[in-house]
Structures are given as C-alpha cells and as structure tokens.
Design a protein around this motif. Structure first.
Motif, PDB file in Angstrom:
ATOM      1  N   SER A 145     -11.223   3.036  -2.240  1.00 12.79           N
ATOM      2  CA  SER A 145     -10.502   2.015  -1.471  1.00 12.79           C
ATOM      3  C   SER A 145      -9.176   2.515  -0.898  1.00 12.79           C
ATOM      4  CB  SER A 145     -10.275   0.771  -2.327  1.00 12.79           C
ATOM      5  OG  SER A 145     -11.504   0.161  -2.660  1.00 12.79           O
ATOM      6  N   GLU A 146      -8.400   3.244  -1.698  1.00  9.70           N
ATOM      7  CA  GLU A 146      -7.106   3.716  -1.210  1.00  9.70           C
ATOM      8  C   GLU A 146      -7.284   4.652  -0.016  1.00  9.70           C
ATOM      9  OE1 GLU A 146      -4.563   5.309  -4.186  1.00  9.70           O
ATOM     10  OE2 GLU A 146      -4.517   3.470  -5.384  1.00  9.70           O
ATOM     11  N   ARG A 147      -8.236   5.553  -0.107  1.00 12.66           N
ATOM     12  CA  ARG A 147      -8.481   6.470   1.012  1.00 12.66           C
ATOM     13  C   ARG A 147      -8.901   5.689   2.257  1.00 12.66           C
ATOM     14  NH1 ARG A 147     -13.156   8.235   2.879  1.00 12.66           N
ATOM     15  NH2 ARG A 147     -14.289   7.659   0.975  1.00 12.66           N
ATOM     16  N   LYS A 166       2.405   4.260  -6.005  1.00 16.66           N
ATOM     17  CA  LYS A 166       1.602   4.821  -4.925  1.00 16.66           C
ATOM     18  C   LYS A 166       2.516   5.539  -3.940  1.00 16.66           C
ATOM     19  CE  LYS A 166      -2.353   1.624  -4.781  1.00 16.66           C
ATOM     20  NZ  LYS A 166      -2.102   0.966  -6.074  1.00 16.66           N
ATOM     21  N   PRO A 167       1.968   6.448  -3.138  1.00 17.41           N
ATOM     22  CA  PRO A 167       2.777   7.121  -2.111  1.00 17.41           C
ATOM     23  C   PRO A 167       3.367   6.104  -1.129  1.00 17.41           C
ATOM     24  CG  PRO A 167       0.668   8.225  -2.394  1.00 17.41           C
ATOM     25  CD  PRO A 167       0.578   6.945  -3.164  1.00 17.41           C
ATOM     26  N   GLN A 168       4.397   6.500  -0.410  1.00 24.47           N
ATOM     27  CA  GLN A 168       5.056   5.613   0.547  1.00 24.47           C
ATOM     28  C   GLN A 168       4.154   5.257   1.720  1.00 24.47           C
ATOM     29  OE1 GLN A 168       8.795   7.389   1.679  1.00 24.47           O
ATOM     30  NE2 GLN A 168       9.786   6.821  -0.238  1.00 24.47           N
ATOM     31  N   SER A 169       3.026   5.911   1.828  1.00 24.90           N
ATOM     32  CA  SER A 169       2.077   5.587   2.896  1.00 24.90           C
ATOM     33  C   SER A 169       1.389   4.251   2.640  1.00 24.90           C
ATOM     34  CB  SER A 169       1.030   6.694   3.045  1.00 24.90           C
ATOM     35  OG  SER A 169       0.463   7.023   1.792  1.00 24.90           O
ATOM     36  N   PHE A 170       1.579   3.682   1.424  1.00 20.01           N
ATOM     37  CA  PHE A 170       1.029   2.368   1.099  1.00 20.01           C
ATOM     38  C   PHE A 170       2.149   1.329   1.060  1.00 20.01           C
ATOM     39  CE2 PHE A 170      -2.105   5.210  -0.792  1.00 20.01           C
ATOM     40  CZ  PHE A 170      -3.300   4.626  -0.396  1.00 20.01           C
ATOM     41  N   TYR A 171       1.802   0.115   1.478  1.00 17.60           N
ATOM     42  CA  TYR A 171       2.695  -1.030   1.304  1.00 17.60           C
ATOM     43  C   TYR A 171       2.057  -1.952   0.276  1.00 17.60           C
ATOM     44  CZ  TYR A 171       4.791  -5.612   2.136  1.00 17.60           C
ATOM     45  OH  TYR A 171       5.403  -6.830   1.978  1.00 17.60           O
ATOM     46  N   GLN A 172       2.832  -2.353  -0.741  1.00 18.81           N
ATOM     47  CA  GLN A 172       2.334  -3.240  -1.788  1.00 18.81           C
ATOM     48  C   GLN A 172       3.236  -4.472  -1.887  1.00 18.81           C
ATOM     49  OE1 GLN A 172       0.567  -0.940  -5.357  1.00 18.81           O
ATOM     50  NE2 GLN A 172       2.358   0.279  -4.785  1.00 18.81           N
ATOM     51  N   ASP A 180       0.683  -6.250 -12.756  1.00 20.58           N
ATOM     52  CA  ASP A 180       1.147  -7.043 -11.618  1.00 20.58           C
ATOM     53  C   ASP A 180       0.122  -6.891 -10.506  1.00 20.58           C
ATOM     54  OD1 ASP A 180       3.559  -7.659 -12.910  1.00 20.58           O
ATOM     55  OD2 ASP A 180       4.469  -5.799 -12.201  1.00 20.58           O
ATOM     56  N   MET A 181      -0.270  -7.997  -9.901  1.00 19.79           N
ATOM     57  CA  MET A 181      -1.245  -7.951  -8.814  1.00 19.79           C
ATOM     58  C   MET A 181      -0.511  -7.907  -7.479  1.00 19.79           C
ATOM     59  SD  MET A 181      -3.871  -7.786 -10.604  1.00 19.79           S
ATOM     60  CE  MET A 181      -5.013  -7.703  -9.208  1.00 19.79           C
ATOM     61  N   ALA A 182      -1.114  -7.192  -6.522  1.00 18.71           N
ATOM     62  CA  ALA A 182      -0.447  -7.001  -5.238  1.00 18.71           C
ATOM     63  C   ALA A 182      -1.452  -6.970  -4.098  1.00 18.71           C
ATOM     64  CB  ALA A 182       0.356  -5.687  -5.249  1.00 18.71           C
ATOM     65  N   LEU A 183      -0.975  -7.349  -2.927  1.00 23.11           N
ATOM     66  CA  LEU A 183      -1.711  -7.133  -1.688  1.00 23.11           C
ATOM     67  C   LEU A 183      -1.315  -5.755  -1.175  1.00 23.11           C
ATOM     68  CD1 LEU A 183      -1.243 -10.634  -0.022  1.00 23.11           C
ATOM     69  CD2 LEU A 183      -3.270  -9.764  -1.205  1.00 23.11           C
ATOM     70  N   ILE A 184      -2.279  -4.972  -0.747  1.00 21.76           N
ATOM     71  CA  ILE A 184      -2.041  -3.567  -0.413  1.00 21.76           C
ATOM     72  C   ILE A 184      -2.608  -3.258   0.962  1.00 21.76           C
ATOM     73  CG2 ILE A 184      -2.421  -1.176  -1.146  1.00 21.76           C
ATOM     74  CD1 ILE A 184      -3.010  -2.354  -3.981  1.00 21.76           C
ATOM     75  N   CYS A 185      -1.805  -2.580   1.782  1.00 25.54           N
ATOM     76  CA  CYS A 185      -2.283  -2.124   3.081  1.00 25.54           C
ATOM     77  C   CYS A 185      -1.581  -0.823   3.435  1.00 25.54           C
ATOM     78  CB  CYS A 185      -2.064  -3.174   4.175  1.00 25.54           C
ATOM     79  SG  CYS A 185      -0.334  -3.455   4.621  1.00 25.54           S
ATOM     80  N   LYS A 186      -1.963  -0.228   4.518  1.00 27.30           N
ATOM     81  CA  LYS A 186      -1.299   0.974   5.001  1.00 27.30           C
ATOM     82  C   LYS A 186       0.121   0.603   5.417  1.00 27.30           C
ATOM     83  CE  LYS A 186      -2.021   4.867   8.155  1.00 27.30           C
ATOM     84  NZ  LYS A 186      -2.912   5.429   9.213  1.00 27.30           N
ATOM     85  N   ALA A 187       1.108   1.387   4.991  1.00 29.33           N
ATOM     86  CA  ALA A 187       2.513   1.027   5.215  1.00 29.33           C
ATOM     87  C   ALA A 187       2.827   0.851   6.700  1.00 29.33           C
ATOM     88  CB  ALA A 187       3.424   2.101   4.612  1.00 29.33           C
ATOM     89  N   SER A 188       2.253   1.691   7.540  1.00 27.59           N
ATOM     90  CA  SER A 188       2.546   1.611   8.975  1.00 27.59           C
ATOM     91  C   SER A 188       1.962   0.356   9.609  1.00 27.59           C
ATOM     92  CB  SER A 188       2.005   2.850   9.694  1.00 27.59           C
ATOM     93  OG  SER A 188       0.600   2.960   9.527  1.00 27.59           O
ATOM     94  N   LEU A 189       1.090  -0.362   8.887  1.00 26.67           N
ATOM     95  CA  LEU A 189       0.458  -1.575   9.422  1.00 26.67           C
ATOM     96  C   LEU A 189       0.989  -2.848   8.757  1.00 26.67           C
ATOM     97  CD1 LEU A 189      -3.274  -0.415   9.644  1.00 26.67           C
ATOM     98  CD2 LEU A 189      -1.596  -0.518  11.488  1.00 26.67           C
TER      99      LEU A 189
END
Length: 277
Positions: free
Chosen positions: A130-132, A149-155, A234-243
């Motif tokens: 999923s992360e990839r 997670k790397p900064q490429s992810f937004y949580q 902790d639960m989070a919504l996750i997407c690509k940081a640039s989006l």
C-alpha cells in the motif's frame, strides 16, 4: 526576456500610450514603468515607442508583437486559474483501508462516495504494497496506523484507541494479524505480558467465528479507562505528501472522517450498553 511583469508593462503601454497612465493602471510608479521600458528596448533591440504630441506611439515592431504577447499572457492567466473540483467528473478512486475498518465502515464509505459520483470505487484491504502504491499515485488515500514514515507521506491522525479481550477466556488466545501493524509485535502483551498465542489468523471473518471457543484482543477506536486498556496505536489518514492539498484527496478525507467519527460513537455506545448493569 524572463520577467512576466515586463510584458504586462508593455501591454499597458500599448493600451495607454503613456508611462504615467500605464503606472496608474498597474499600481506602480512612473519611474518603474520607464525603467522597465528601457530594459525592454535594450533586450528587444527596438525603441518600441516613439514620443509625439499625443503621447507614446508604438513602432511597427511593437504592433506586430502585441497580439502574440497578449495572447500568451491570456493563456498563462487561464492556465493558472484553479480548476473547480467536481466529484462527478472523476473516473476512479482507490482507497486502502486496514482491517477491521474495511468491514466496519466500507459499506458506509461506498455509499457516501456513490452519492456524489459514478466513478469506479476500488476499496481494498491495506497490504504490504500500500505505501508503495500511494507514492506511485495508484492509491489516493489510505486508512492505517500512524507510524514513523518518510516525509514523502502525509499522515493526519484521526483518533487513538484502547483494547480489551473478547471471546471465551477458557480457550486459547488467537492472534489476529493485521497487515502493517502487528506482524512482528504482540500488542496483547500490553494487557497480559505472559500471554502466548496458540492460534494465528489474518481473516476478520474467521476471527469472529472463533470467539465461542477462543479469545482475542479487540481494538476500540476510543479509550475509556474504566473498561479499556491503552494501546500505543493512533489511526491516521495517509496520502502522498505532495497531494495533501489536492482537491480529490481533500474531498476523500472530508468524506471518510465523519464516517469514522460515527463508527467511533456507535462503538462507544454499544460498549457502554453491553456493560450496563
């Protein structure tokens, strides 16, 4: 010529035939307009304007380039206008949701999306890929545990929860594997450090069928110190940081958040009802 402001000055001079009136139109000083005009003359190798009794008169070269420059600036302005987002225009969206949330909120999420768009909805269980897939923009949004997670992810954290044992406490303990959360961790030892798992499964449907004979750790999407034990989840919504500010991602987050909130409220109410004397 790399300064778009200079091109706007040129167009204003063509429209006003005056450095003073062009400055007023642009909200700049007359000296600024005169300085830009001098730079344009040098860069383009043409006087661009000559002065007579009526003001500044454009040269033939200035007249020839005006429509092309104006057209280019108009196209640029048009390109920079934000496109109005309309879910009805979407063709597909893909979400990866961790178990057991996929089962618990999946139907409500599909109904909420379908109420606004006929796009194809791909709603799948969170997996090791999923992360990839999020970074490759194959997955628009994920719901999973918040981790480093790397900064490429937004949580975006949406809640924390608690745990309790459910099922037949006279039976063996069953560890329910959830992808990306507890493959290599035993969260149940937070409640009973000496407990060992006798059975390990990864199916939410199977774990529910086993509760008459076995027991397991259940996660509640809230914490009540009287009935639940704290878990470091902790639960989070996750997407690509640039989006993270993209309209599609913001729309999906706006849909899923109240559904999760309602699920939390219902879970808490049901738990309190079961524990009433």
């Amino acid at each position: 010529m790399h300064d778009l402001n200079a091109l706007h000055v040129f167009i204003s001079l063509m429209q006003t035939n005056s450095t003073q009136r062009a400055a007023q139109k642009l909200g700049r000083s007359q000296s600024y307009v005169s300085k830009v005009l001098s730079q344009l003359r040098e860069e383009l190798g043409d006087p661009l304007f000559v002065r007579d009794a009526s003001g500044l008169v454009p040269t033939d070269y200035a007249k020839s380039i005006e429509p092309k420059i104006k057209g280019a600036l108009d196209q640029l302005d048009l390109a920079l206008v934000p496109v109005e987002f309309n879910p009805a225009d979407l063709t597909k969206m893909t979400l990866h949701v961790v178990e057991p949330y996929l089962v618990e909120i999946g139907k409500s999420l599909i109904k909420a999306i379908r109420a606004q768009t006929d796009a194809v909805i791909e709603l799948r269980q969170w997996s090791e890929h999923s992360e990839r897939l999020i970074l490759e923009e194959e997955v628009d949004l994920g719901l999973h545990v918040l981790t480093d997670k790397p900064q490429s992810f937004y949580q975006r954290k949406i809640h924390s929860g608690g745990g309790y044992f459910e099922g037949n406490r006279d039976g063996e303990y069953v560890k329910f594997i959830i992808s990306g959360i507890n493959e290599h961790q035993d969260h149940f030892k937070t409640l009973e450090p000496d407990l060992e798992a006798g059975v390990i499964v990864d199916s939410v449907h199977l774990i529910n069928q086993l509760m008459d004979d076995f027991f397991t750790l259940r996660y509640e999407p809230y914490y009540d110190e009287k009935r639940l034990s704290p878990l470091n989840l902790d639960m989070a919504l996750i997407c690509k940081a640039s989006l993270r500010l993209a309209e599609k991602q913001k729309w999906l987050m706006g849909l899923i958040t109240p559904i999760v909130d309602e699920h939390i409220a219902q879970s808490k109410l049901q738990k309190e009802t079961r524990n009433e004397p």
